[in-house]
Design a protein around this motif. Structure first.
Motif, mmCIF file in Angstrom:
data_model
loop_
_atom_site.group_PDB
_atom_site.id
_atom_site.type_symbol
_atom_site.label_atom_id
_atom_site.label_comp_id
_atom_site.label_asym_id
_atom_site.label_seq_id
_atom_site.Cartn_x
_atom_site.Cartn_y
_atom_site.Cartn_z
ATOM 1 N N GLN A 365 30.266 37.163 -0.458
ATOM 2 C CA GLN A 365 29.514 36.830 0.748
ATOM 3 C C GLN A 365 29.163 35.342 0.793
ATOM 4 O OE1 GLN A 365 29.148 38.688 3.322
ATOM 5 N NE2 GLN A 365 28.070 36.966 4.298
ATOM 6 N N ARG A 366 28.666 34.835 -0.352
ATOM 7 C CA ARG A 366 28.289 33.411 -0.420
ATOM 8 C C ARG A 366 29.519 32.504 -0.274
ATOM 9 N NH1 ARG A 366 23.145 33.232 1.081
ATOM 10 N NH2 ARG A 366 21.669 33.953 -0.495
ATOM 11 N N CYS A 367 30.641 32.934 -0.834
ATOM 12 C CA CYS A 367 31.881 32.142 -0.675
ATOM 13 C C CYS A 367 32.212 32.018 0.803
ATOM 14 C CB CYS A 367 33.058 32.808 -1.384
ATOM 15 S SG CYS A 367 33.040 32.670 -3.169
ATOM 16 N N LEU A 368 32.137 33.155 1.512
ATOM 17 C CA LEU A 368 32.488 33.146 2.941
ATOM 18 C C LEU A 368 31.543 32.240 3.721
ATOM 19 C CD1 LEU A 368 33.379 36.927 3.343
ATOM 20 C CD2 LEU A 368 34.929 34.981 3.759
ATOM 21 N N GLU A 369 30.236 32.290 3.357
ATOM 22 C CA GLU A 369 29.269 31.428 4.062
ATOM 23 C C GLU A 369 29.640 29.962 3.897
ATOM 24 O OE1 GLU A 369 25.058 32.103 3.064
ATOM 25 O OE2 GLU A 369 25.535 34.239 2.996
ATOM 26 N N ILE A 370 29.973 29.574 2.666
ATOM 27 C CA ILE A 370 30.269 28.157 2.412
ATOM 28 C C ILE A 370 31.593 27.757 3.064
ATOM 29 C CG2 ILE A 370 30.843 26.463 0.608
ATOM 30 C CD1 ILE A 370 28.841 27.931 -1.213
ATOM 31 N N LEU A 371 32.593 28.637 2.939
ATOM 32 C CA LEU A 371 33.913 28.277 3.482
ATOM 33 C C LEU A 371 33.887 28.162 5.001
ATOM 34 C CD1 LEU A 371 36.297 30.418 1.223
ATOM 35 C CD2 LEU A 371 35.927 27.949 1.130
ATOM 36 N N SER A 372 32.977 28.915 5.619
ATOM 37 C CA SER A 372 32.970 28.849 7.082
ATOM 38 C C SER A 372 31.955 27.824 7.603
ATOM 39 C CB SER A 372 32.692 30.239 7.670
ATOM 40 O OG SER A 372 31.511 30.738 7.108
ATOM 41 N N ASP A 373 31.255 27.135 6.719
ATOM 42 C CA ASP A 373 30.268 26.148 7.163
ATOM 43 C C ASP A 373 30.324 24.922 6.235
ATOM 44 O OD1 ASP A 373 28.084 24.658 7.892
ATOM 45 O OD2 ASP A 373 26.607 26.274 7.666
ATOM 46 N N PRO A 374 31.238 23.989 6.520
ATOM 47 C CA PRO A 374 31.408 22.821 5.641
ATOM 48 C C PRO A 374 30.107 22.028 5.456
ATOM 49 C CG PRO A 374 33.159 22.909 7.293
ATOM 50 C CD PRO A 374 32.177 23.988 7.646
#
Ligand code: UDP
Length: 410
Positions: A365-374
């Motif tokens: 979940q945290r990976c997705l948050e970071i990858l979708s918000d530079p």
């Protein structure tokens, strides 16, 4: 005599632009009062692992500020290192204790090494349990003895620790990464000093994005697609299988994502190879999972390149003494996600300088948050770098040691 490790020349003045003049001046002042003191660090090995990593920088800096400082490594054969590996695992919580024969082997090699140690030191700093009996065998060889513990003693095998403790009684002071690691009974003489990394070492020096890309590309990484990366030994406590599971969940949402698992291997560590093979099997031939080790020529520069280039550095450990890899990642201002265990929360404030996670799902979940918000990744990375600069670079570690030398009346 024990083997002396040849260390490079380092100068504290070179670090001033990174850590600031105030700290460097404090170091010089404290060191002036200790000029010429004879100090020896004794450790089990000159290569591999956090202890060697730290001493390669700390020892030359101690010399640079005027101490007469050396680093010596003990002698040991396979039977000794087999016994100390069991001891290491037991002290970090493994139920298997040493056999009587293994304790005897440990003690016998400590006697040999104690005999071989030179004498007349102002201070002997013994690192980790492998050489820990030396102080009890030749107390006359140094005016002061300090035991520096680099491992997580928070939930030890009690029988193993109880057997080790009488040997530790011979040290006037012992030093740990965190209060939780101090064994009962040694609290009165414990000091807390966190480890540190060398910002000027090849593993941590600033790389241009182009150089990092050039190196990652050589290992088959598609440098135009997102990359998750974990650098660590192939060890169940580092949870590379959990990292693969988290990557798969991310990939369902973001099919472009890639994963690099980079870990050094010892040729004589069959357990490490078994777990490496288990990791390769778990990856199941996925061409976007890159599993690399030092036999692929991954050294300090390559580790630096992976840490500098990837979109997220992971350290999804379920046990972690300190985690130099965490410091290395945040120093490079990379967004970081790691297990909420051991030394990781000491370095990361959740949501500010990275994310702390307790499960595969949370990690994904945290990976997705970071990858979708530079923008989020950038903020976390910058906050992490600031923490590393203030708290976890070698000059701070040197200052803490000098302060400790004063406290013990050297
Ligand atoms: N390391 C490395 N190459 C690898 C894997 C690890 O150079 O393939 C280094 C890593 O960069 C770090 C150290 O080994 O400096 C590992 O220290 P850490 O405290 O993270 O974990 P430990 O292995 O001591 O449990």
């Amino acid at each position: 005599m024990l083997q002396t490790v040849t260390v490079p020349h380092k100068h504290i003045s070179d670090y001033q632009s990174i850590v600031g003049r105030t700290l460097v001046e404090e170091i010089r002042e404290r060191a002036a009062a200790l000029a010429g003191k004879r100090i020896v660090h004794v450790s089990a090995t000159a290569f591999g692992g956090g202890v060697a990593e730290i001493l390669y920088t700390l020892v030359p800096l101690m010399v640079d500020v005027g101490l007469d400082c050396e680093w010596q490594v003990i002698y040991g054969r396979e039977e000794f290192f087999n016994a100390t590996k069991v001891m290491h695992n037991a002290l970090q919580g493994n139920p298997q204790d040493l056999t009587e024969e293994e304790w005897e082997t440990w003690r016998r090699y400590n006697e040999i090494n104690a005999e071989q140690l030179g004498g007349d030191w102002d201070l002997c700093i013994v690192h980790d349990p492998q050489p820990a009996a030396i102080a009890s065998i030749v107390p006359e060889k140094s005016r002061n003895w300090v035991w520096r513990c680099h491992i997580d003693l928070s939930t030890p095998n009690e029988a193993t620790l109880a057997r080790l403790l009488p040997y530790l009684e011979h040290y006037s002071t012992s030093v740990y990464h965190m209060p939780a690691y101090v064994p009962n009974g040694l609290d009165g003489r414990a000091h807390i000093v966190a480890p540190a990394i060398d910002p000027l070492a090849p593993k941590n020096m600033a790389f241009s994005p182009e150089d990092a890309v050039y190196i990652c590309d050589q290992f088959g990484i598609d440098v135009d697609r997102p990359l998750l990366c974990q650098i660590s030994r192939f060890d169940p406590w580092k949870d590379p299988l959990g990292v693969i599971d988290a990557y798969r969940m991310v990939k369902q949402e973001m099919p472009d994502v890639q994963l690099a698992l980079v870990g050094s291997m010892a040729t004589d560590d069959p357990e490490g190879w078994d777990f490496f093979n288990a990791t390769v099997a778990h990856a199941d031939g996925d061409p976007d999972i890159h599993i690399l080790n030092n036999l692929n020529n991954v050294g300090a520069i390559e580790v630096n390149a992976f840490q500098s280039h990837c979109d997220i550095v992971l350290q999804k450990s379920t046990r972690e003494g300190f985690g130099l890899t965490v410091t290395e990642a945040i120093w490079k201002a990379r967004p970081f996600i790691g297990g909420d265990v051991g030394g990781i929360p000491l370095q990361i404030t959740n949501g500010v300088s990275g994310f702390l996670v307790g499960s595969v799902e949370e990690c994904a979940q945290r990976c997705l948050e970071i990858l979708s918000d530079p923008g989020l990744g950038k903020r976390l990375g910058l906050a992490g770098k600031d923490t590393a600069r203030r708290k976890f670079l070698t000059p701070r570690l040197l200052r803490d040691w000098l302060a400790l030398f004063e406290t013990i009346g050297m």
